[in-house]
Design an enzyme around this catalytic site. Structure first.
Site, PDB file in Angstrom:
ATOM      1  CB  SER A 234      -0.935  -0.001   1.217  1.00 24.54           C
ATOM      2  OG  SER A 234      -0.198   0.122   2.393  1.00 24.54           O
TER       3      SER A 234
ATOM      4  CE  LYS B 253      -3.681   2.715   3.667  1.00 26.96           C
ATOM      5  NZ  LYS B 253      -3.082   1.535   4.325  1.00 26.96           N
TER       6      LYS B 253
END
Lengths: 201, 201
Positions: free
Chosen positions: A122, A160
DNA sequence: TCTCCATGAGAACTTATAGAGAACCACGCC
DNA sequence: GGCGTGGTTCTCTATAAGTTCTCATGGAGA
């Protein structure tokens, strides 16, 4: 036991070899470490050879006289790597002025730091690949734009980029094929911010 | 029995060694603990040696060495990060069984290794970004598929994936917008292979 | 108060290391 | 073989660093 000048000599040789692919001449070493006498350089090289820092074919002339070997005497196993310079496509390696060592400790260690192994892709566009190790500094707040370890609903943890916008929290993956996620602030708990990452090949 | 100043001296020496990989000079110790007399420092060093905290080659410059007392050298401690587990999108952090520390030394240090700062984005698809530090192991051969520092025509250094094919050498950038380069073997000299990389945020 | 002792300054001394330079030796190439 | 380049081995000198002193100070405790 290695003296200051011997250390300088060894550093220079390492750098030279990395830069050129072959060993320097005594005269070049002398120039490189700022002295004028080849004899003196020879003395240092001899000492370094005796202590196993260099390999050396005596007498050999023109070409590969010096074979570089490990500089890692276990007693001197330090936290630093010689930093030889910058490498860019199409240019010889350039020395970085005033910097010849890089301290791993300084890079990575500090209070409240820990490591996580990254799984999944990711964060691939941020250069963090599956299997990389992320170094996290533990803290419960972060600024917009930082990469954080966030816990959502006390349940899922994720790595993230964080962004605060309009009273909401966005968690943005660095992967074009994935969508940002948006939460109310109370659902997101920050566990730490990313301060470094590394991998081994 | 170790006095206050002796402890300060010992701590300074430990710190110095951890940072530099070699012992300080008496003058540096004096500076470091805030006194002016080398003679005094010598007295402390002597005392520490007598009590087994240090080893000491008399007369030698920088001839001090830390004796490993039971607690070991803290370079061990400072070289490891707690490894808490794996992180993946959508899952809580999972502990990695049987592994709770990661050793930076094991990851990065070893014989013949050095660091280069990467400039440019030719390896971006391999997760190596502009400004990253590449850890290179010095050697003059490589296998197909390895990422190497290669010197072309004794002139340009570059970091690329190497591939041998049909008697030729391909140097392949990890960047979709760049083309592989193909050379005759004698034009390409391998300076080392990539063994690790890291960056700081 | 007097002594003891850890601390610190610094002088005097010894030794290690650094550097220059000269002379000599070995290799590689006309 | 002769020459040039570069490695090797010296000697000499200077300086830096380690060692050994003496002396001064100041606090702790009898």
């Amino acid at each position: 036991m290695i003296s200051d000048s011997q250390r300088k000599t060894l550093e220079f040789i390492r750098r030279y070899v990395a830069e050129h692919g072959y060993a320097p001449k005594l005269h070049e070493i002398a120039d490189g470490i700022g002295i004028k006498s080849r004899g003196v350089v020879h003395r240092y090289v001899q000492a370094l050879t005796d202590q196993g820092y260099l390999e050396h074919e005596p007498g050999k002339h023109r070409g590969l006289q010096l074979a570089d070997v490990d500089g890692a005497n276990e007693s001197e196993n330090t936290l630093t790597l010689p930093l030889l310079g910058k490498i860019a496509a199409g240019m010889p390696i350039q020395a970085i002025p005033g910097q010849d060592e890089i301290s791993l400790a300084e890079f990575f260690l500090g209070p409240g730091r820990f490591a996580l192994k990254v799984q999944g892709s990711s964060m691939i566009d941020a250069g963090i690949l599956d299997g990389d190790v992320a170094v996290i500094k533990q803290q419960n707040h972060a600024h917009s734009g930082e990469i954080v370890v966030a816990l959502i609903d006390n349940d899922e943890a994720t790595l993230k980029t964080i962004k605060y916008q309009a009273g909401l929290v966005q968690l943005i993956p660095a992967n074009q094929s994935m969508q940002p996620m948006i939460f109310e602030p109370q659902r997101v708990q920050i566990q730490g911010v990313l301060v470094g990452s590394f991998r081994r090949y």
